[in-house]
Design a protein around this motif. Structure first.
Motif, PDB file in Angstrom:
ATOM      1  N   PHE A  20      59.157  47.888  94.449  1.00  0.00           N
ATOM      2  CA  PHE A  20      58.183  47.902  93.364  1.00  0.00           C
ATOM      3  C   PHE A  20      58.507  46.755  92.420  1.00  0.00           C
ATOM      4  O   PHE A  20      59.686  46.458  92.171  1.00  0.00           O
ATOM      5  N   ILE A  21      57.451  46.144  91.883  1.00  0.00           N
ATOM      6  CA  ILE A  21      57.656  45.113  90.880  1.00  0.00           C
ATOM      7  C   ILE A  21      56.560  45.202  89.831  1.00  0.00           C
ATOM      8  O   ILE A  21      55.430  45.581  90.161  1.00  0.00           O
ATOM      9  N   ASP A  22      56.883  44.868  88.596  1.00  0.00           N
ATOM     10  CA  ASP A  22      55.871  44.866  87.532  1.00  0.00           C
ATOM     11  C   ASP A  22      55.862  43.511  86.841  1.00  0.00           C
ATOM     12  O   ASP A  22      56.510  42.559  87.281  1.00  0.00           O
ATOM     13  N   SER A  23      55.141  43.429  85.723  1.00  0.00           N
ATOM     14  CA  SER A  23      54.970  42.143  85.060  1.00  0.00           C
ATOM     15  C   SER A  23      56.272  41.612  84.473  1.00  0.00           C
ATOM     16  O   SER A  23      56.422  40.400  84.317  1.00  0.00           O
ATOM     17  N   THR A  24      57.220  42.494  84.160  1.00  0.00           N
ATOM     18  CA  THR A  24      58.493  41.985  83.644  1.00  0.00           C
ATOM     19  C   THR A  24      59.252  41.240  84.743  1.00  0.00           C
ATOM     20  O   THR A  24      59.893  40.212  84.486  1.00  0.00           O
ATOM     21  N   GLY A  25      59.167  41.729  85.962  1.00  0.00           N
ATOM     22  CA  GLY A  25      59.777  41.028  87.088  1.00  0.00           C
ATOM     23  C   GLY A  25      59.070  39.719  87.380  1.00  0.00           C
ATOM     24  O   GLY A  25      59.705  38.691  87.619  1.00  0.00           O
ATOM     25  N   LEU A  26      57.754  39.757  87.346  1.00  0.00           N
ATOM     26  CA  LEU A  26      56.986  38.529  87.581  1.00  0.00           C
ATOM     27  C   LEU A  26      57.312  37.472  86.529  1.00  0.00           C
ATOM     28  O   LEU A  26      57.438  36.285  86.845  1.00  0.00           O
ATOM     29  N   ALA A  27      57.424  37.907  85.300  1.00  0.00           N
ATOM     30  CA  ALA A  27      57.728  36.964  84.221  1.00  0.00           C
ATOM     31  C   ALA A  27      59.080  36.304  84.460  1.00  0.00           C
ATOM     32  O   ALA A  27      59.255  35.100  84.199  1.00  0.00           O
ATOM     33  N   ALA A  28      60.037  37.066  84.967  1.00  0.00           N
ATOM     34  CA  ALA A  28      61.358  36.500  85.267  1.00  0.00           C
ATOM     35  C   ALA A  28      61.243  35.429  86.356  1.00  0.00           C
ATOM     36  O   ALA A  28      61.883  34.377  86.275  1.00  0.00           O
TER      37      ALA A  28
ATOM     38  N   VAL B  35      50.849  42.815  94.097  1.00  0.00           N
ATOM     39  CA  VAL B  35      50.978  42.353  92.706  1.00  0.00           C
ATOM     40  C   VAL B  35      51.107  40.834  92.653  1.00  0.00           C
ATOM     41  O   VAL B  35      50.487  40.175  91.817  1.00  0.00           O
ATOM     42  N   LEU B  36      51.893  40.257  93.541  1.00  0.00           N
ATOM     43  CA  LEU B  36      52.016  38.799  93.594  1.00  0.00           C
ATOM     44  C   LEU B  36      50.661  38.155  93.902  1.00  0.00           C
ATOM     45  O   LEU B  36      50.325  37.096  93.357  1.00  0.00           O
ATOM     46  N   SER B  37      49.882  38.793  94.748  1.00  0.00           N
ATOM     47  CA  SER B  37      48.573  38.257  95.127  1.00  0.00           C
ATOM     48  C   SER B  37      47.557  38.387  93.997  1.00  0.00           C
ATOM     49  O   SER B  37      46.858  37.417  93.673  1.00  0.00           O
ATOM     50  N   VAL B  38      47.476  39.578  93.399  1.00  0.00           N
ATOM     51  CA  VAL B  38      46.493  39.820  92.329  1.00  0.00           C
ATOM     52  C   VAL B  38      46.711  38.867  91.164  1.00  0.00           C
ATOM     53  O   VAL B  38      45.762  38.408  90.532  1.00  0.00           O
ATOM     54  N   THR B  39      47.947  38.557  90.882  1.00  0.00           N
ATOM     55  CA  THR B  39      48.259  37.682  89.751  1.00  0.00           C
ATOM     56  C   THR B  39      48.219  36.203  90.113  1.00  0.00           C
ATOM     57  O   THR B  39      48.497  35.355  89.276  1.00  0.00           O
TER      58      THR B  39
ATOM     59  N   GLY C 150      50.911  41.695  82.252  1.00  0.00           N
ATOM     60  CA  GLY C 150      50.785  43.136  82.351  1.00  0.00           C
ATOM     61  C   GLY C 150      49.360  43.599  82.132  1.00  0.00           C
ATOM     62  O   GLY C 150      48.839  44.421  82.888  1.00  0.00           O
ATOM     63  N   LEU C 151      48.700  43.074  81.125  1.00  0.00           N
ATOM     64  CA  LEU C 151      47.310  43.429  80.856  1.00  0.00           C
ATOM     65  C   LEU C 151      46.405  42.938  81.971  1.00  0.00           C
ATOM     66  O   LEU C 151      45.463  43.622  82.371  1.00  0.00           O
ATOM     67  N   LEU C 152      46.691  41.755  82.482  1.00  0.00           N
ATOM     68  CA  LEU C 152      45.908  41.206  83.591  1.00  0.00           C
ATOM     69  C   LEU C 152      46.015  42.101  84.814  1.00  0.00           C
ATOM     70  O   LEU C 152      45.013  42.427  85.453  1.00  0.00           O
ATOM     71  N   LEU C 153      47.227  42.504  85.132  1.00  0.00           N
ATOM     72  CA  LEU C 153      47.446  43.366  86.286  1.00  0.00           C
ATOM     73  C   LEU C 153      46.686  44.674  86.165  1.00  0.00           C
ATOM     74  O   LEU C 153      45.953  45.071  87.074  1.00  0.00           O
ATOM     75  N   ALA C 154      46.878  45.355  85.041  1.00  0.00           N
ATOM     76  CA  ALA C 154      46.228  46.654  84.859  1.00  0.00           C
ATOM     77  C   ALA C 154      44.712  46.511  84.929  1.00  0.00           C
ATOM     78  O   ALA C 154      44.025  47.319  85.551  1.00  0.00           O
ATOM     79  N   GLY C 155      44.178  45.490  84.309  1.00  0.00           N
ATOM     80  CA  GLY C 155      42.737  45.283  84.311  1.00  0.00           C
ATOM     81  C   GLY C 155      42.197  44.898  85.673  1.00  0.00           C
ATOM     82  O   GLY C 155      41.105  45.296  86.062  1.00  0.00           O
TER      83      GLY C 155
END
Lengths: 120, 136
Positions: free
Chosen positions: A57-65, A92-96, B103-108
């Protein structure tokens, strides 16, 4: 559903001046500082690879790193890449959009080959 | 309030509790028959929403930091509501750091509905929906 694997991180110098960071388990705010510290220790390396094969699992804090590390390492003339992502991590890597800019590879061979190529 | 279609969890807004909430919400969605993609998306958005509460809802010195997450199974979607009793959304004069924007981008991007209600000094409620027909 499978039980949650504890977060773990290993650092290996797989060749002189290169670092392989392998992540296991779930990467979020509670543990992101461990990744940030590992990436900081890799500063100055000519090639830094992150193995996401066991990252569940990864979230935006990991991506930011990752983004910050990529910017810093490549700004110093090095190369940074991640590989082995699947399922939620890859999504998550793809969506962002991070799979579109030469940061993400399927395998260690591809990531290593890209890391050896001259920077674009 | 844990029934066949509703799930509720309340914990202090602390970093270590984000994983607890993520696991609980994901497990419940799995029990309700959601597919792997839906469960993954739900875990992503609940993590981003809870992270936002942990980082921004309460002043550093706050002793009480309630975080409430509810999940409801609707006919075509899972509805997630994340509530806090904090200071409310504040206007930000400067640019948000990269992680917060992401984070906001992801959730949205992942949710089919994204609704934020906030009152200064009286907390924030974020509602998101995840379609149940997401393909794996």
């Amino acid at each position: 559903m499978s039980s949650m694997r504890p977060f773990g991180l290993t650092e290996t110098e797989f060749q002189p001046d290169s670092r392989l960071i392998a992540i296991a388990g779930e990467l979020d705010l509670a543990v992101a500082d461990q990744l940030t510290a590992a990436l900081a220790r890799a500063s100055g390396c000519s090639l830094v690879l992150v193995d996401l094969g066991s990252c569940e699992f990864i979230d935006s804090t990991g991506l930011a790193a990752f983004v910050q590390a990529s910017s810093q390492i490549e700004g110093e003339g090095g190369r940074f890449a991640v590989f082995g992502a699947s399922d939620q991590v890859l999504r998550v890597l793809s969506v962002t959009g991070l799979t579109e800019n030469g940061l993400v590879f399927e395998s260690v061979e591809e990531a290593f080959a890209a890391g050896q190529a001259p920077a674009a | 309030m844990n029934t066949g279609r509703d799930f509720l969890i309340r914990l202090p807004a602390q970093p270590d509790n984000i994983a607890v909430i993520r696991a609980a919400v994901g497990e419940r969605a799995h029990e309700w028959g959601a597919n792997r993609r839906v469960v993954d998306d739900l875990r992503t958005v609940v993590t981003e929403a809870c992270t936002n509460v942990v980082l921004h809802a309460y002043p550093e010195e706050a002793q009480q930091r309630p975080l409430e997450v509810s999940l409801r199974r609707e006919e075509e979607a899972l509805q997630l509501v994340v509530r806090d009793e904090g200071k409310g959304v504040q206007a930000s004069g400067g640019e948000r750091p990269y992680g917060l924007r992401m984070g906001l981008l992801l959730a949205g991007a992942i949710s089919s509905c994204f609704q934020l209600r906030s009152r200064r000094g009286r907390g924030t409620e974020l509602t998101l929906q995840i379609p149940l027909d997401a393909t794996t």
